[in-house]
Design a protein around this motif. Structure first.
Motif, short mmCIF file in Angstrom:
data_model
loop_
_atom_site.label_atom_id
_atom_site.label_comp_id
_atom_site.label_asym_id
_atom_site.label_seq_id
_atom_site.Cartn_x
_atom_site.Cartn_y
_atom_site.Cartn_z
N LEU A 53 0.83 -1.32 -0.12
CA LEU A 53 -0.08 0.00 -0.05
C LEU A 53 0.92 1.44 -0.25
CD1 LEU A 53 -2.69 -1.35 2.43
CD2 LEU A 53 -3.02 -0.59 0.21
N GLY A 54 2.18 1.07 0.54
CA GLY A 54 3.03 2.15 0.26
C GLY A 54 3.10 3.02 1.62
N ILE A 55 2.85 2.25 2.77
CA ILE A 55 2.82 2.94 4.08
C ILE A 55 4.23 2.70 4.31
CG2 ILE A 55 2.11 2.37 6.50
CD1 ILE A 55 -0.35 1.21 5.19
N ALA A 56 4.72 4.21 4.87
CA ALA A 56 6.05 4.18 5.26
C ALA A 56 6.04 4.84 6.61
CB ALA A 56 6.69 5.18 4.25
N ARG A 57 5.13 5.63 7.02
CA ARG A 57 4.89 6.00 8.38
C ARG A 57 3.52 6.17 8.87
NH1 ARG A 57 6.01 9.92 4.89
NH2 ARG A 57 4.16 10.99 5.35
N PRO A 58 3.43 5.10 9.92
CA PRO A 58 2.22 4.90 10.85
C PRO A 58 1.81 6.27 11.63
CG PRO A 58 3.46 3.58 11.60
CD PRO A 58 4.69 4.24 10.54
N PRO A 59 0.66 6.46 11.96
CA PRO A 59 -0.49 5.77 11.41
C PRO A 59 -0.87 6.12 10.13
CG PRO A 59 -1.03 7.83 12.91
CD PRO A 59 0.60 7.55 13.08
N ALA A 60 -1.51 5.13 9.57
CA ALA A 60 -1.80 5.29 8.10
C ALA A 60 -3.43 5.10 8.08
CB ALA A 60 -1.08 4.40 7.32
N VAL A 61 -4.17 5.81 7.08
CA VAL A 61 -5.49 5.48 6.64
C VAL A 61 -5.67 4.86 5.27
CG1 VAL A 61 -7.73 6.32 6.65
CG2 VAL A 61 -6.22 7.04 8.58
N VAL A 62 -6.19 3.72 5.15
CA VAL A 62 -6.56 3.09 4.10
C VAL A 62 -8.00 3.26 3.71
CG1 VAL A 62 -6.44 1.16 2.62
CG2 VAL A 62 -4.23 1.71 3.94
#
Length: 84
Positions: A53-62
């Motif tokens: 998904l390309g998440i590099a920095r949490p928090p993340a919202v999908v």
């Protein structure tokens, strides 16, 4: 009459992430206000999905399978977003 679209929101966070600990409760509550199916996933337990998904920095919202935002700014971005 067409039925309204129902969103699916996934919040990726980690208990080891200072930003996640700071905003996770508020972030999850805000997502639930959109009358969406909301789930929370530990980013460390879902590393492959997070990477795809390309998440590099949490928090993340999908939202509906697409990365909406991540990092410290995601809460503010979600507050400004209008789902119409």
């Amino acid at each position: 009459m067409p039925q309204p679209l129902h969103m699916h929101i996934v919040v990726y966070s980690s208990m080891y992430c200072p930003a996640c600990r700071r905003v996770s409760t508020e972030l999850i509550d805000l997502c639930r206000q959109f009358d969406a199916d909301t789930e929370v996933r530990d980013v460390l337990e879902h590393l492959e999905q997070a990477a795809r998904l390309g998440i590099a920095r949490p928090p993340a919202v999908v939202i509906d399978g697409r990365l909406f935002g991540q990092g410290n700014a995601v809460l503010g971005k979600l507050r400004r977003k209008e789902f119409a």
